[in-house]
Design a protein around this motif. Structure first.
Motif, PDB file in Angstrom:
ATOM      1  N   PHE A  82      -4.265   0.155  -8.464  1.00 49.01           N
ATOM      2  CA  PHE A  82      -3.062   0.310  -7.658  1.00 49.01           C
ATOM      3  C   PHE A  82      -1.865  -0.387  -8.315  1.00 49.01           C
ATOM      4  CE2 PHE A  82      -6.715  -0.113  -4.702  1.00 49.01           C
ATOM      5  CZ  PHE A  82      -6.734   1.186  -4.217  1.00 49.01           C
ATOM      6  N   ALA A  83      -0.680  -0.105  -7.754  1.00 39.57           N
ATOM      7  CA  ALA A  83       0.554  -0.837  -8.046  1.00 39.57           C
ATOM      8  C   ALA A  83       0.983  -0.748  -9.499  1.00 39.57           C
ATOM      9  CB  ALA A  83       0.418  -2.309  -7.624  1.00 39.57           C
ATOM     10  N   SER A  84       0.969   0.444 -10.046  1.00 38.96           N
ATOM     11  CA  SER A  84       1.521   0.695 -11.370  1.00 38.96           C
ATOM     12  C   SER A  84       2.774   1.556 -11.203  1.00 38.96           C
ATOM     13  CB  SER A  84       0.495   1.434 -12.235  1.00 38.96           C
ATOM     14  OG  SER A  84       0.401   2.792 -11.833  1.00 38.96           O
ATOM     15  N   PRO A  85       3.494   1.847 -12.294  1.00 42.35           N
ATOM     16  CA  PRO A  85       4.629   2.769 -12.168  1.00 42.35           C
ATOM     17  C   PRO A  85       4.239   4.123 -11.585  1.00 42.35           C
ATOM     18  CG  PRO A  85       4.765   1.585 -14.231  1.00 42.35           C
ATOM     19  CD  PRO A  85       3.434   1.219 -13.627  1.00 42.35           C
ATOM     20  N   GLU A  86       2.968   4.511 -11.739  1.00 40.00           N
ATOM     21  CA  GLU A  86       2.496   5.755 -11.125  1.00 40.00           C
ATOM     22  C   GLU A  86       2.699   5.734  -9.613  1.00 40.00           C
ATOM     23  OE1 GLU A  86      -1.571   8.514 -10.983  1.00 40.00           O
ATOM     24  OE2 GLU A  86      -1.528   6.637 -12.121  1.00 40.00           O
ATOM     25  N   ASP A  87       2.676   4.540  -9.014  1.00 41.44           N
ATOM     26  CA  ASP A  87       2.894   4.375  -7.578  1.00 41.44           C
ATOM     27  C   ASP A  87       4.339   4.035  -7.240  1.00 41.44           C
ATOM     28  OD1 ASP A  87       0.116   4.682  -7.070  1.00 41.44           O
ATOM     29  OD2 ASP A  87      -0.192   2.616  -7.701  1.00 41.44           O
ATOM     30  N   THR A 108       0.840  -1.177   0.000  1.00 45.35           N
ATOM     31  CA  THR A 108       0.000   0.000   0.000  1.00 45.35           C
ATOM     32  C   THR A 108       0.881   1.235   0.000  1.00 45.35           C
ATOM     33  OG1 THR A 108      -1.681  -1.174   1.257  1.00 45.35           O
ATOM     34  CG2 THR A 108      -1.803   1.249   1.253  1.00 45.35           C
ATOM     35  N   PRO A 109       0.622   2.197  -0.914  1.00 44.18           N
ATOM     36  CA  PRO A 109       1.466   3.396  -0.954  1.00 44.18           C
ATOM     37  C   PRO A 109       1.451   4.120   0.380  1.00 44.18           C
ATOM     38  CG  PRO A 109       0.023   3.263  -2.871  1.00 44.18           C
ATOM     39  CD  PRO A 109      -0.408   2.188  -1.939  1.00 44.18           C
ATOM     40  N   GLU A 110       2.623   4.565   0.818  1.00 43.72           N
ATOM     41  CA  GLU A 110       2.732   5.292   2.066  1.00 43.72           C
ATOM     42  C   GLU A 110       2.405   6.762   1.825  1.00 43.72           C
ATOM     43  OE1 GLU A 110       6.605   4.687   3.607  1.00 43.72           O
ATOM     44  OE2 GLU A 110       6.327   2.550   3.977  1.00 43.72           O
ATOM     45  N   VAL A 111       1.694   7.350   2.766  1.00 43.25           N
ATOM     46  CA  VAL A 111       1.316   8.750   2.664  1.00 43.25           C
ATOM     47  C   VAL A 111       1.889   9.496   3.858  1.00 43.25           C
ATOM     48  CG1 VAL A 111      -0.601  10.368   2.575  1.00 43.25           C
ATOM     49  CG2 VAL A 111      -0.803   8.137   1.466  1.00 43.25           C
ATOM     50  N   VAL A 112       2.604  10.556   3.611  1.00 38.17           N
ATOM     51  CA  VAL A 112       3.170  11.372   4.683  1.00 38.17           C
ATOM     52  C   VAL A 112       2.405  12.675   4.725  1.00 38.17           C
ATOM     53  CG1 VAL A 112       5.215  12.535   5.559  1.00 38.17           C
ATOM     54  CG2 VAL A 112       5.440  10.345   4.365  1.00 38.17           C
ATOM     55  N   LEU A 113       1.753  12.947   5.856  1.00 39.14           N
ATOM     56  CA  LEU A 113       0.974  14.160   6.013  1.00 39.14           C
ATOM     57  C   LEU A 113       1.742  15.162   6.843  1.00 39.14           C
ATOM     58  CD1 LEU A 113      -2.538  12.626   6.711  1.00 39.14           C
ATOM     59  CD2 LEU A 113      -1.578  13.394   4.549  1.00 39.14           C
ATOM     60  N   GLU A 114       1.743  16.408   6.417  1.00 42.14           N
ATOM     61  CA  GLU A 114       2.438  17.457   7.144  1.00 42.14           C
ATOM     62  C   GLU A 114       1.568  17.929   8.292  1.00 42.14           C
ATOM     63  OE1 GLU A 114       3.888  22.080   6.515  1.00 42.14           O
ATOM     64  OE2 GLU A 114       2.941  20.952   4.911  1.00 42.14           O
ATOM     65  N   ALA A 115       2.112  17.989   9.493  1.00 40.82           N
ATOM     66  CA  ALA A 115       1.412  18.531  10.647  1.00 40.82           C
ATOM     67  C   ALA A 115       2.050  19.853  11.017  1.00 40.82           C
ATOM     68  CB  ALA A 115       1.494  17.577  11.834  1.00 40.82           C
ATOM     69  N   PRO A 116       1.305  20.958  10.967  1.00 38.84           N
ATOM     70  CA  PRO A 116       1.907  22.235  11.295  1.00 38.84           C
ATOM     71  C   PRO A 116       2.350  22.277  12.739  1.00 38.84           C
ATOM     72  CG  PRO A 116      -0.474  22.442  11.028  1.00 38.84           C
ATOM     73  CD  PRO A 116      -0.100  21.062  10.597  1.00 38.84           C
ATOM     74  N   PRO A 117       3.504  22.895  13.044  1.00 42.79           N
ATOM     75  CA  PRO A 117       4.024  22.893  14.396  1.00 42.79           C
ATOM     76  C   PRO A 117       3.150  23.711  15.334  1.00 42.79           C
ATOM     77  CG  PRO A 117       5.285  24.371  13.013  1.00 42.79           C
ATOM     78  CD  PRO A 117       4.364  23.634  12.103  1.00 42.79           C
TER      79      PRO A 117
END
Length: 554
Positions: free
Chosen positions: A235-240, A38-47
């Motif tokens: 899911f799971a193509s070169p796009e990912d 599953t693609p990992e998603v990193v979410l920005e949390a404002p300080p």
């Protein structure tokens, strides 16, 4: 054939050799070491900051004033959108020379094929004067997702070859002399609802380029269209970032049509101008319809729970006539057609305030997903909606009720931009077990900036609730939040941090009319001490939402 160019003689000889005796060419598929994830998603949390801040709402929508989407909001059925054409001739990977057909693209940070592609390359052949045993032969290279498929399919993404003798009205799969490597491609089932479509997937036998031959003798005497048909799943193509970006999807080179008598009817090595017999295009998908709607109490209420947070309406996607009776869109109720709908918010201007420090979007939701086919996306566009960046998608199975958490994302990366678009996108696969519903309420887009004092409330929605200033404020370590009810009502009183994340629920139940005061000890719902900073207390009484600002100093 005296006087013929060398390349033509070689092509004709190749046809003759390939057709004589209908000799099978090829071998077993070669395994490709691929780990699907599953693609990992990193979410920005404002300080968090201890500086005093002020908050301005750019969008505050509770969907309660109309039974239609609010002005500036729009919905779209992505199953009814004509996709770009990605079949193209280039020199990325050729059998020889400087050109080959390629089903792929050089994307933003990736190269190859993408998710939910349907790409078709048609070759129209006039065989009205053809005689004898006639065939099509070409060289191809293939690389697509294939590992660990779910029965009854034996691969995920792939391509097949079809023919039409009635100008493209009807199509049938034809089998090469070498036979297909796979018997059932999932992506064709996902898009067409049909299992048992054979074809190629993964990498071909060694060497990577293989010669393929089709017997066209049954079509001699008329016109036939040959279609190279490629399909991918969600899911799971070169796009990912899954596969080798330089060697993805379908390459076709050195195409020739002729007979065993060395007569040639078509030949193309893709070295010159595009010949008129070729027609690359995106394939059609049967639309499933636009299912976004504004709903009220007349809508089926899952588990007897309200369909909204603030009465009387909420935004909804699903199927009110679901066979399950709970508003879920079941693909099995719709001839296995997948759901894929998006709703876009009005354009957001994050460039107008030079003192802007943080920007956020948040909403409340209720959702149900099967964990395989049902999904929810949150996307952002900075080019007017031409292209979209996936910020997060949620696929895990379960039923998620109002109030479990408030969904919140930082928009800090887009501060300074004058046209930021955001959308919510939902869909399902075509499996009979695939389902989804999604209720959305109280959507807010806001930003914070420096302020000079703490007096006064934050901007409020509604204005009917009497939420008073907290006391003491600033505080350490404890303060009291007071409010007044004109009549008995269902009340929620929650604390949010500066990013809009829910950190503490102080009240969530029915309260009598009169004055109320609730203590807040500076801790979150798990009992952990919160850091210094600005927090928001929000009181929801059904039709009214009020907020006030708190400052904790340690």
């Amino acid at each position: 054939m005296p006087g013929a160019p060398l390349s033509l003689e070689i092509g004709i000889m190749r046809i003759a050799i390939a057709l004589t005796g209908l000799v099978a060419i090829g071998g077993a598929a070669r395994a490709l070491d691929v780990s699907l994830k599953t693609p990992e998603v990193v979410l920005e949390a404002p300080p968090l900051t201890s500086a005093l801040t002020d908050t301005t709402w750019l969008i505050s929508e509770d969907f309660d004033t109309s039974s239609a989407l609010p002005g500036g909001w729009s919905s779209i059925d992505y199953t009814d959108v004509i996709a770009p054409t990605y079949w193209n001739v280039n020199d990325l990977n050729t059998y020889g020379g400087t050109g080959a057909w390629w089903c792929g693209t050089e994307g933003d940070g990736w190269t190859g094929y993408g998710n939910m592609w349907r790409q078709q390359l048609d070759l129209t052949l006039d065989l009205s004067s053809a005689t004898g045993i006639t065939g099509l032969t070409y060289w191809q290279f293939f690389d697509a997702e294939w590992a660990n498929p779910e029965p009854p399919d034996d691969t995920w993404d792939g391509g097949t070859v079809r023919v039409s003798t009635d100008g493209g009205t009807t199509w049938s799969v034809i089998t090469p002399q070498q036979t297909y490597l796979y018997s059932s491609i999932y992506a064709f089932f996902l898009q067409d609802g049909t299992h048992d479509i054979p074809g190629w997937s993964g990498r071909l036998t060694s060497p990577d380029w293989e010669e393929v031959t089709f017997n066209l003798t049954p079509y001699v005497g008329g016109e036939v269209i040959v279609r190279f048909d490629f399909a991918s799943d969600k899911f799971a193509s070169p796009e990912d970032g899954i596969y080798d970006p330089a060697l993805s999807a379908w390459f076709i080179d050195d195409v020739a049509v002729g007979n065993t008598s060395l007569d040639v009817y078509f030949e193309d090595d893709m070295e010159g101008a595009l010949k008129p017999e070729w027609n690359p295009h995106a394939g059609p998908v049967t639309p499933s319809g636009d299912w976004w709607d504004i709903v009220d109490d007349s809508h089926p209420q899952p588990d007897g729970r309200p369909v909204y947070v603030s009465a009387p309406n909420a935004l909804f996607i699903g199927d009110p006539a679901s066979s399950q009776g709970d508003g879920t869109y079941y693909a099995d109720d719709h001839e296995l057609r997948p759901l894929d709908n998006g709703v876009e918010l009005p354009p957001i201007d994050l460039s107008g305030d030079p003192d802007m420090e943080t920007a956020s979007i948040r909403w409340q939701e209720r959702a149900k997903r099967d964990g395989v086919g049902g999904y929810q996306y949150f996307d952002v566009s900075t080019d007017g909606g031409t292209s979209w960046q996936e910020i997060e998608y949620r696929l895990e199975a379960g039923t998620f009720d109002w109030g479990e958490e408030e969904i919140s994302y930082s928009l800090n990366a887009y501060i300074g931009m004058s046209d930021v678009r955001v959308r919510l996108r939902a869909g399902t696969g075509t499996g009979p077990e695939h389902y989804l519903y999604w209720y959305v309420d109280n959507v807010e887009v806001f930003y914070t900036k420096d302020a000079t004092g703490i007096e006064g409330d934050l901007p409020a929605i509604g204005g009917k609730a009497a939420l008073h200033d907290a006391s003491p404020n600033p505080f350490n370590p404890r303060t009291r939040v007071s409010f007044t009810l004109a009549e008995t009502a269902d009340v929620s009183l929650r604390i949010f941090d500066v990013s809009g994340r829910l950190v503490r629920t102080l009240l969530d139940g029915r309260e009598l009319a009169g004055d109320h005061s609730v203590s807040f000890d500076g801790r979150d719902n798990k009992g952990a001490a919160l850091p210094s900073g600005v927090y928001t207390a929000r009181l929801v009484t059904g039709e009214t939402v009020q907020t006030t600002r708190l400052l904790m100093l340690k």
